[in-house]
Design an enzyme around this catalytic site. Structure first.
Site, PDB file in Angstrom:
ATOM      1  N   GLU A 172      40.107  48.916  37.207  1.00  0.00           N
ATOM      2  CA  GLU A 172      38.712  49.356  37.193  1.00  0.00           C
ATOM      3  C   GLU A 172      38.037  48.841  35.927  1.00  0.00           C
ATOM      4  O   GLU A 172      38.539  49.064  34.820  1.00  0.00           O
ATOM      5  CB  GLU A 172      38.623  50.884  37.204  1.00  0.00           C
ATOM      6  CG  GLU A 172      38.999  51.537  38.511  1.00  0.00           C
ATOM      7  CD  GLU A 172      38.698  53.043  38.478  1.00  0.00           C
ATOM      8  OE1 GLU A 172      38.447  53.602  39.558  1.00  0.00           O
ATOM      9  OE2 GLU A 172      38.711  53.657  37.396  1.00  0.00           O
ATOM     10  N   CYS A 173      36.902  48.169  36.093  1.00  0.00           N
ATOM     11  CA  CYS A 173      36.076  47.721  34.974  1.00  0.00           C
ATOM     12  C   CYS A 173      36.914  46.941  33.960  1.00  0.00           C
ATOM     13  O   CYS A 173      37.300  45.815  34.222  1.00  0.00           O
ATOM     14  CB  CYS A 173      35.360  48.906  34.340  1.00  0.00           C
ATOM     15  SG  CYS A 173      33.947  48.429  33.313  1.00  0.00           S
ATOM     16  N   GLY A 174      37.228  47.520  32.798  1.00  0.00           N
ATOM     17  CA  GLY A 174      38.043  46.808  31.825  1.00  0.00           C
ATOM     18  C   GLY A 174      39.389  46.408  32.385  1.00  0.00           C
ATOM     19  O   GLY A 174      39.913  45.330  32.078  1.00  0.00           O
TER      20      GLY A 174
END
Length: 436
Positions: A327-329
């Site tokens: 997720e994201c990073g």
């Protein structure tokens, strides 16, 4: 029954978090059990709440969650003496289109639960106008009840007197006024406050905030204005499926943005979470059946991540036979490369072809509704996932097969579709809940 309050403000940056932490610690120091919640999608503030109260805090979100889910989450306060819900942004700030049970505004939670609002008002650069703002917020929505205000960053006794007189004339209770006090400012970075776990002096900082607020705010009057709340019977709980039975979870300063209610829901469903730290060159547990990389700050640690061979090779080996999701990073680390703020490209794990750059910064912020085109851990094709995106990284290349069709809160299709390749999947949004 618990004394219940929502801490909100006309806007961000006024001092909601500091006041929430100070009140929570001050009442805890009096021997009261205090339970905090965070209204809206924020992965940082709940850890501060836990540091102040000694109890885990979770998010409640009217855009992503139905009323049953919110009722289930707040029922953890059944044994508390005081319940505080910290708002996000301004009291009525949400999205234009209604979600599951509201627009994501703090006011939704206040009205839904019947909890009175304490407004934090910063009257810097104004005096009587502060009363007009408070009165406008009080009268804007009939179902939201204002308990009173706390003034923050007051310039002088004369300034305080002018503002107090105006608020009293408007019939608004003033619980206290905080003069400027730079020592209790919480350090910040580009995605918000520096995380609680990174601040070795966080306990002392909260203690100082509690002492300062107790000197200037009538804590008994605040409690007297609180609502009287007790949990209601809940027909349904969290609609969150664990991604596997034994979950290897990346967890350190680079991978820490995960909603507490998600981890609790996984454990409640019988899953076991096995944390590991990519920053100290640990690989995911070989006995796990799925690996999950949450968001965080990989752009601040990209060189270290790129130079950790055990983590990189271990993750690649894991992904040969089992699902890995980021997720994201975490999504960025699953990609081929990450360019940092200095323009230096760091090789990531290469499980996906994603190339991202923090040198070309542009804020991406908002709720996301994704319809999966393919499975991801814990969710089948066609599932409708609700989440939130907040980052400053730019996509340079996203060559793999899209994972989902993703819409923002207005219904517009966005370019951050997520990716899939082999057993690897990733998204830029953080999952909050699945539509029932």
């Amino acid at each position: 029954m618990a004394a219940s309050l929502v801490i909100s403000a006309p806007a961000s940056g006024v001092g909601k978090t500091t006041l929430t932490l100070a009140l929570a610690r001050a009442w805890r120091n009096r021997g009261l059990n205090v339970q905090c919640f965070k209204s809206g999608p924020d992965y940082i503030d709940p850890a501060f709440h836990a540091a102040a109260t000694g109890r885990a805090s979770v998010n409640v979100d009217s855009w992503a969650m139905d009323r049953g889910t919110i009722a289930h989450l707040v029922s953890r306060a059944a044994d508390a003496d005081v319940v505080l819900a910290e708002g996000s942004m301004g009291l009525f700030d949400g999205v234009a289109a209604r979600g599951v049970s509201g627009t994501g505004a703090t006011a939704d939670i206040a009205e839904m639960l019947g909890w009175p609002v304490v407004l934090v008002i910063d009257p810097s650069g104004q005096a009587q106008t502060a009363a007009a703002i408070a009165a406008g917020l009080r009268d804007y929505r009939a179902g939201v009840r204002l308990g009173g205000v706390v003034l923050n960053r007051v310039a002088s006794p004369r300034h305080e007197d002018l503002v107090r007189r105006a608020l009293n004339e408007a019939g608004i209770k003033v619980f206290g006024a905080l003069p400027r006090h730079a020592e209790i400012s919480l350090p910040k970075r580009h995605l918000g406050l520096v995380q609680a776990e990174e601040q070795t002096e966080i306990g002392k900082l909260i203690d100082e905030a509690a002492r300062f607020v107790a000197e200037h705010v009538d804590l008994d009057a605040v409690l007297h204005a609180a609502g009287k709340w007790s949990p209601q019977a809940v027909a349904n709980g969290l609609n969150v499926r664990p991604p596997g039975q034994r979950i290897a979870l990346a967890r350190d300063a680079a991978f820490s943005f995960v909603y507490p209610h998600m981890l609790e829901a996984w454990r409640a469903a019988g899953a076991e979470i096995v944390p590991f730290s990519p920053l100290v060159d640990e690989a995911p547990d070989a006995s796990a059946d799925v690996c999950w990389l949450p968001g965080g700050y990989p752009e601040l640690h990209a060189g270290k991540i790129a130079g950790n061979p055990r983590f990189r090779s271990g993750l690649r080996a894991f992904a040969e036979t089992r699902p890995v999701h980021g997720e994201c990073g975490g999504y960025m680390v699953l990609g081929a490369g990450l360019t940092d703020a200095d323009g230096i490209r760091h090789e990531m794990t290469g499980l996906l072809g994603l190339e991202t750059s923090f040198a070309k910064r542009r804020m991406h912020l908002g709720y996301r509704l994704a319809e999966l085109a393919a499975p991801m851990p814990g969710h089948k094709p066609g599932a409708r996932l609700r989440g939130h995106e907040f980052h400053y990284s730019t996509i340079l290349a996203q060559p793999d097969t899209p994972l989902a069709v993703v819409h923002d809160a207005t219904g517009a299709v966005i370019a951050e579709t997520g990716s899939r390749r082999g057993h690897a999947t990733g998204t830029f949004f953080h999952l909050i809940a699945e539509d029932r």
